[in-house]
Design a protein around this motif. Structure first.
Motif, short mmCIF file in Angstrom:
data_model
loop_
_atom_site.label_atom_id
_atom_site.label_comp_id
_atom_site.label_asym_id
_atom_site.label_seq_id
_atom_site.Cartn_x
_atom_site.Cartn_y
_atom_site.Cartn_z
N THR A 246 7.39 -25.42 5.04
CA THR A 246 6.35 -24.41 5.01
C THR A 246 6.57 -23.48 3.82
N LEU B 193 3.31 -28.07 8.54
CA LEU B 193 3.13 -29.51 8.66
C LEU B 193 3.80 -30.04 9.92
N TRP C 206 -3.48 -25.64 2.07
CA TRP C 206 -2.47 -26.54 1.52
C TRP C 206 -2.64 -26.72 0.02
N ARG D 289 0.57 -25.46 -1.50
CA ARG D 289 1.49 -26.61 -1.46
C ARG D 289 1.29 -27.58 -2.64
N SER E 238 1.76 -20.18 3.06
CA SER E 238 0.91 -21.14 3.77
C SER E 238 0.83 -20.79 5.25
#
Length: 292
Positions: free
Chosen positions: A9, A17, A34, A38, A13
């Motif tokens: 993580t 996941l 994301w 990410r 965010s």
């Protein structure tokens, strides 16, 4: 699903996941999050064209009927594969069921997406699939309604080609003879099959025999008079395909003009199409009324 909230993580965010590969309901908010937090800085640059193709398919509800590859993340929770689809999801406001593969080694980035791309022909899996897919691409581009050309031809996606194929069974009716005309007279199969499919669906009561005699003439060239549209079409393509800007539109227009003249029982002395002309329509067919 079991969530790993630390190493998978990245800071900022809001959507962690799963800890193991599994199918996850991914909302537009999750995809946007994301993508924002990410996306690894070493991922390839974002292509607006690629994400827009995905977006159009998602908005048309084509994506749900397929089986997209999953979203892949590395051991630190950063994207390895999926940025363009996430962008499309966020922009199209689409929720999808997606396989999530977390904690994959970053090294696989070098080999992901390097395989043999699946084409519409692979998906169709029918005889003459490559040529039928080309014809379906023409029909999909023509259905946009721009009769000055087919500007979206190169942007038609594989799911759109497949959907068009299923909507147009006429594409398979004469494909063997159309292929023969290509081998014997160099008439390109894609636009030719698209024209004949429209003719077969025409609002006019066109007889099956009329299409068959058309195809026999353009394929063999036998017993054609000097003013026969089929002879002029053969001659136009015997020297090779049209070249230069708009060559795809030019080839399609020549086939339409020749077919229209033949279907109307008209003789011609010259077959040509000027770049200043709109694309001709197949006689008796209207996309707005007949394509659905």
């Amino acid at each position: 699903m079991e969530i790993v909230r630390d190493e998978l993580t990245p800071e900022g965010s809001r959507f962690p996941l799963p800890s193991t590969p599994q199918i996850v309901t991914v909302t537009p908010e999750m995809a946007s999050d994301w993508l924002s937090y990410r996306n690894h800085p070493k991922n390839r640059p974002m292509s607006k064209a690629v994400s827009f193709k995905y977006q159009k398919d998602m908005e048309a509800d084509r994506w749900r009927s397929g089986t997209p590859e999953g979203y892949i993340f590395d051991t630190e929770g950063y994207i390895i594969s999926g940025q363009h689809r996430m962008k499309a999801q966020a922009n199209s406001n689409t929720t999808l069921e997606v396989w999530i593969f977390p904690a994959e080694p970053r090294e696989i980035f070098e080999v992901v997406d390097q395989g043999y791309k699946r084409t519409a022909a692979h998906v169709l899996n029918v005889p003459y699939a490559v040529n039928i897919a080309a014809a379906a691409r023409h029909l999909a581009a023509l259905a946009d309604g721009d009769r000055w050309g087919m500007p979206r031809f190169s942007k038609i996606t594989t799911p759109e080609v497949v959907a068009t194929f299923h909507a147009w069974p006429e594409l398979t009716w004469y494909i063997k003879d159309i292929q023969g005309a290509s081998l014997e007279a160099s008439i390109p199969v894609g636009p030719h099959a698209a024209v004949i499919a429209q003719a077969a669906r025409s609002s006019d009561d066109l007889a099956h025999d009329l299409i068959q005699t058309w195809l026999a003439g353009v394929r063999t060239g036998e017993d054609l008079g000097a003013r026969d549209p089929r002879l002029h079409l053969r001659r136009r393509f015997h020297g090779g395909l049209p070249t230069g800007k708009g060559k795809r539109d030019h080839a399609y227009a020549l086939i339409v003009k020749a077919w229209n003249a033949y279907a109307a029982g008209e003789d011609i002395t010259i077959l040509r199409h000027m770049s200043t002309e709109p694309l001709p329509k197949v006689a008796g067919f209207d996309f707005e009324r007949k394509s659905a």
